[in-house]
Design a protein around this motif. Structure first.
Motif, PDB file in Angstrom:
ATOM      1  N   PHE A  82       0.851  -1.192   0.000  1.00 52.87           N
ATOM      2  CA  PHE A  82       0.000   0.000   0.000  1.00 52.87           C
ATOM      3  C   PHE A  82       0.883   1.237   0.000  1.00 52.87           C
ATOM      4  CE2 PHE A  82      -2.231   3.326   2.476  1.00 52.87           C
ATOM      5  CZ  PHE A  82      -3.263   3.584   1.571  1.00 52.87           C
ATOM      6  N   ASP A  83       0.618   2.149  -0.906  1.00 52.42           N
ATOM      7  CA  ASP A  83       1.363   3.401  -1.048  1.00 52.42           C
ATOM      8  C   ASP A  83       0.613   4.497  -0.296  1.00 52.42           C
ATOM      9  OD1 ASP A  83       2.722   5.676  -1.795  1.00 52.42           O
ATOM     10  OD2 ASP A  83       2.453   5.404  -3.955  1.00 52.42           O
ATOM     11  N   ALA A  84       1.006   4.740   0.957  1.00 57.07           N
ATOM     12  CA  ALA A  84       0.312   5.737   1.768  1.00 57.07           C
ATOM     13  C   ALA A  84       0.558   7.145   1.256  1.00 57.07           C
ATOM     14  CB  ALA A  84       0.743   5.619   3.230  1.00 57.07           C
ATOM     15  N   ALA A  85       1.754   7.399   0.747  1.00 62.45           N
ATOM     16  CA  ALA A  85       2.032   8.732   0.207  1.00 62.45           C
ATOM     17  C   ALA A  85       1.180   8.990  -1.030  1.00 62.45           C
ATOM     18  CB  ALA A  85       3.513   8.862  -0.132  1.00 62.45           C
ATOM     19  N   GLY A  86       1.083   7.995  -1.922  1.00 65.95           N
ATOM     20  CA  GLY A  86       0.274   8.155  -3.118  1.00 65.95           C
ATOM     21  C   GLY A  86      -1.194   8.323  -2.816  1.00 65.95           C
ATOM     22  N   ALA A  87      -1.645   7.723  -1.704  1.00 67.88           N
ATOM     23  CA  ALA A  87      -3.044   7.840  -1.307  1.00 67.88           C
ATOM     24  C   ALA A  87      -3.333   9.133  -0.555  1.00 67.88           C
ATOM     25  CB  ALA A  87      -3.442   6.642  -0.437  1.00 67.88           C
ATOM     26  N   GLY A  88      -2.292   9.923  -0.275  1.00 69.21           N
ATOM     27  CA  GLY A  88      -2.485  11.190   0.423  1.00 69.21           C
ATOM     28  C   GLY A  88      -2.606  11.058   1.925  1.00 69.21           C
ATOM     29  N   TRP A  89      -2.173   9.923   2.479  1.00 66.70           N
ATOM     30  CA  TRP A  89      -2.237   9.736   3.921  1.00 66.70           C
ATOM     31  C   TRP A  89      -1.086  10.478   4.597  1.00 66.70           C
ATOM     32  CZ3 TRP A  89      -3.691   4.183   5.849  1.00 66.70           C
ATOM     33  CH2 TRP A  89      -4.891   3.770   5.243  1.00 66.70           C
ATOM     34  N   ALA A  90      -1.345  11.019   5.778  1.00 64.69           N
ATOM     35  CA  ALA A  90      -0.279  11.636   6.558  1.00 64.69           C
ATOM     36  C   ALA A  90       0.618  10.582   7.190  1.00 64.69           C
ATOM     37  CB  ALA A  90      -0.871  12.526   7.645  1.00 64.69           C
ATOM     38  N   MET A  91       0.005   9.423   7.585  1.00 70.38           N
ATOM     39  CA  MET A  91       0.759   8.421   8.331  1.00 70.38           C
ATOM     40  C   MET A  91       0.014   7.093   8.286  1.00 70.38           C
ATOM     41  SD  MET A  91       2.065   8.738  12.294  1.00 70.38           S
ATOM     42  CE  MET A  91       3.006   7.450  13.098  1.00 70.38           C
ATOM     43  N   VAL A  92       0.747   5.979   8.294  1.00 72.15           N
ATOM     44  CA  VAL A  92       0.177   4.642   8.407  1.00 72.15           C
ATOM     45  C   VAL A  92       0.788   3.979   9.636  1.00 72.15           C
ATOM     46  CG1 VAL A  92       1.924   3.708   6.828  1.00 72.15           C
ATOM     47  CG2 VAL A  92      -0.187   2.452   7.201  1.00 72.15           C
ATOM     48  N   ASP A  93      -0.012   3.181  10.357  1.00 74.41           N
ATOM     49  CA  ASP A  93       0.422   2.723  11.682  1.00 74.41           C
ATOM     50  C   ASP A  93      -0.199   1.365  12.002  1.00 74.41           C
ATOM     51  OD1 ASP A  93       1.876   3.004  14.003  1.00 74.41           O
ATOM     52  OD2 ASP A  93       0.693   4.635  14.828  1.00 74.41           O
ATOM     53  N   HIS A  94       0.320   0.706  13.047  1.00 76.07           N
ATOM     54  CA  HIS A  94      -0.281  -0.456  13.713  1.00 76.07           C
ATOM     55  C   HIS A  94      -0.737  -1.541  12.737  1.00 76.07           C
ATOM     56  CE1 HIS A  94      -1.266   2.426  17.284  1.00 76.07           C
ATOM     57  NE2 HIS A  94       0.008   2.073  17.247  1.00 76.07           N
ATOM     58  N   LEU A  95       0.228  -2.275  12.240  1.00 77.30           N
ATOM     59  CA  LEU A  95       0.002  -3.312  11.234  1.00 77.30           C
ATOM     60  C   LEU A  95      -0.334  -4.647  11.877  1.00 77.30           C
ATOM     61  CD1 LEU A  95       0.253  -4.017   8.155  1.00 77.30           C
ATOM     62  CD2 LEU A  95       2.638  -4.626   8.657  1.00 77.30           C
ATOM     63  N   LEU A 105      -2.132 -14.240   2.198  1.00 76.23           N
ATOM     64  CA  LEU A 105      -1.686 -13.261   3.183  1.00 76.23           C
ATOM     65  C   LEU A 105      -2.815 -12.277   3.455  1.00 76.23           C
ATOM     66  CD1 LEU A 105       1.834 -12.474   1.644  1.00 76.23           C
ATOM     67  CD2 LEU A 105       1.236 -14.250   3.307  1.00 76.23           C
ATOM     68  N   HIS A 106      -3.056 -11.994   4.714  1.00 73.67           N
ATOM     69  CA  HIS A 106      -4.074 -11.044   5.137  1.00 73.67           C
ATOM     70  C   HIS A 106      -3.391  -9.942   5.926  1.00 73.67           C
ATOM     71  CE1 HIS A 106      -7.314 -13.941   4.142  1.00 73.67           C
ATOM     72  NE2 HIS A 106      -6.419 -14.834   4.534  1.00 73.67           N
ATOM     73  N   LEU A 107      -3.665  -8.684   5.570  1.00 77.22           N
ATOM     74  CA  LEU A 107      -3.053  -7.545   6.224  1.00 77.22           C
ATOM     75  C   LEU A 107      -4.119  -6.532   6.620  1.00 77.22           C
ATOM     76  CD1 LEU A 107       0.007  -6.910   3.871  1.00 77.22           C
ATOM     77  CD2 LEU A 107       0.131  -7.627   6.257  1.00 77.22           C
ATOM     78  N   ALA A 108      -3.933  -5.931   7.785  1.00 77.59           N
ATOM     79  CA  ALA A 108      -4.788  -4.822   8.231  1.00 77.59           C
ATOM     80  C   ALA A 108      -3.895  -3.779   8.877  1.00 77.59           C
ATOM     81  CB  ALA A 108      -5.850  -5.306   9.207  1.00 77.59           C
ATOM     82  N   TRP A 109      -4.247  -2.516   8.705  1.00 75.03           N
ATOM     83  CA  TRP A 109      -3.448  -1.438   9.274  1.00 75.03           C
ATOM     84  C   TRP A 109      -4.347  -0.242   9.563  1.00 75.03           C
ATOM     85  CZ3 TRP A 109      -3.097  -3.146   4.234  1.00 75.03           C
ATOM     86  CH2 TRP A 109      -3.519  -2.273   3.241  1.00 75.03           C
ATOM     87  N   ALA A 110      -3.804   0.679  10.363  1.00 78.85           N
ATOM     88  CA  ALA A 110      -4.561   1.865  10.759  1.00 78.85           C
ATOM     89  C   ALA A 110      -4.086   3.079   9.967  1.00 78.85           C
ATOM     90  CB  ALA A 110      -4.395   2.127  12.251  1.00 78.85           C
ATOM     91  N   LYS A 111      -5.035   3.881   9.545  1.00 80.30           N
ATOM     92  CA  LYS A 111      -4.729   5.196   8.988  1.00 80.30           C
ATOM     93  C   LYS A 111      -4.614   6.170  10.145  1.00 80.30           C
ATOM     94  CE  LYS A 111      -6.520   8.740   5.817  1.00 80.30           C
ATOM     95  NZ  LYS A 111      -7.648   9.122   4.917  1.00 80.30           N
ATOM     96  N   ALA A 112      -3.569   6.975  10.139  1.00 81.78           N
ATOM     97  CA  ALA A 112      -3.329   7.881  11.260  1.00 81.78           C
ATOM     98  C   ALA A 112      -3.111   9.295  10.758  1.00 81.78           C
ATOM     99  CB  ALA A 112      -2.118   7.418  12.068  1.00 81.78           C
ATOM    100  N   GLY A 113      -3.338  10.250  11.668  1.00 79.11           N
ATOM    101  CA  GLY A 113      -3.061  11.638  11.374  1.00 79.11           C
ATOM    102  C   GLY A 113      -1.588  11.949  11.570  1.00 79.11           C
TER     103      GLY A 113
END
Length: 276
Positions: A82-95, A105-113
């Motif tokens: 997942f490209d967080a910068a390309g998606a315009g996210w400030a931060m990605v966290d807690h995978l 493979l199953h992945l989950a993560w949090a979008k963060a400010g």
């Protein structure tokens, strides 16, 4: 994770030597940038090891996966899930990572400010086929489009896979309640793709769990999920989910007891040994 610049490190030991000095020297894993975090490790039936991690900030921020087929002697180049910068996210966290028996493979993560805001902005999920047995050992998995499974204010995802079912546990920041969504992979309707929201059961609160110190711990033995945690007053909690024996599977009522005010903080992990 750690070191001088936030690298991801890997070490291994034989089970009989894990409580002694039998660990190999830490090996730095491939990463596209420094300051990586939240490494998660899983193994499939072929013995392929997967390490997933996040680069939370800066230009390379996103979710990444590396794999090894020789017990960590060599590793694949980092693949960006997942490209967080390309998606315009400030931060990605807690995978969170779960590896199915067949290599999915199953992945989950949090979008963060922005760092320091402590503002979770939702939990996202994707899955992949790891191509067990493919002629190319470095075959690049094909990832589904990430979907949002929890709204703003929810954080700390944890994943478990058990015989076709996928379970997502997560918490609400404000009140420390725990929530659960899952896919019944063995039902007649299980043909619905898991990257479709319709495949997921509606979010349900885990009964009796609130004001928890985060993260809590989640473990598996057989088809039973084990949930353990400590609330903000220091009281330990425990509950189980038994799919195989329950006509309508659900969480047991929370059991709790008191260990004293010196017990603080959350549980990073919970483990359960499968019967022989």
């Amino acid at each position: 994770s750690g070191g001088e610049a936030g690298q991801i490190f890997y070490s291994r030991a034989k089970a009989a030597e894990a409580s002694t000095v039998g660990w190999s020297a830490p090996q730095e894993l491939p990463a596209p940038a420094l300051a990586a975090d939240w490494p998660q490790l899983g193994v499939d039936a072929s013995g392929r090891l997967t390490v997933a991690y996040v680069v939370p900030i800066n230009e390379e921020r996103g979710v990444y996966v590396v794999q090894t087929q020789d017990s960590g002697e060599t590793w694949s180049p980092p693949e960006q899930v997942f490209d967080a910068a390309g998606a315009g996210w400030a931060m990605v966290d807690h995978l969170a990572l779960a590896v199915a028996f067949d290599g999915t493979l199953h992945l989950a993560w949090a979008k963060a400010g922005m760092p320091g805001t402590n503002a979770a902005q939702g939990i996202y999920y994707t899955s992949s086929i790891a191509s067990i047995g493919a002629p190319d050992p470095q075959a690049v998995p094909t990832w589904s489009q990430p979907i949002r499974l929890a709204e703003t204010g929810f954080d700390w995802p944890q994943l478990l896979w058990v015989r076709g079912d996928v379970h997502l546990l997560y918490a609400r920041q404000g009140d420390g309640t725990l929530w659960h969504r899952w896919i019944d992979g063995r039902s007649p309707s299980s043909s619905t793709p898991r990257e479709n929201l319709a495949a997921w059961k509606p979010a349900a609160r885990v009964p009796g769990w609130q004001n928890m110190a985060l993260p809590v711990g989640l473990g598996l033995a057989g088809e039973t999920l084990y949930l353990a945690g400590i609330d903000r007053s220091g009281a330990p909690y425990y509950a189980t989910w038994e799919h195989a024996t329950a006509e309508a599977p659900r969480w047991s009522q929370a059991e709790t007891f008191w260990l004293g005010p010196e017990v603080v903080g959350g549980l990073g992990a919970a483990a359960a040994a499968a019967p022989l």
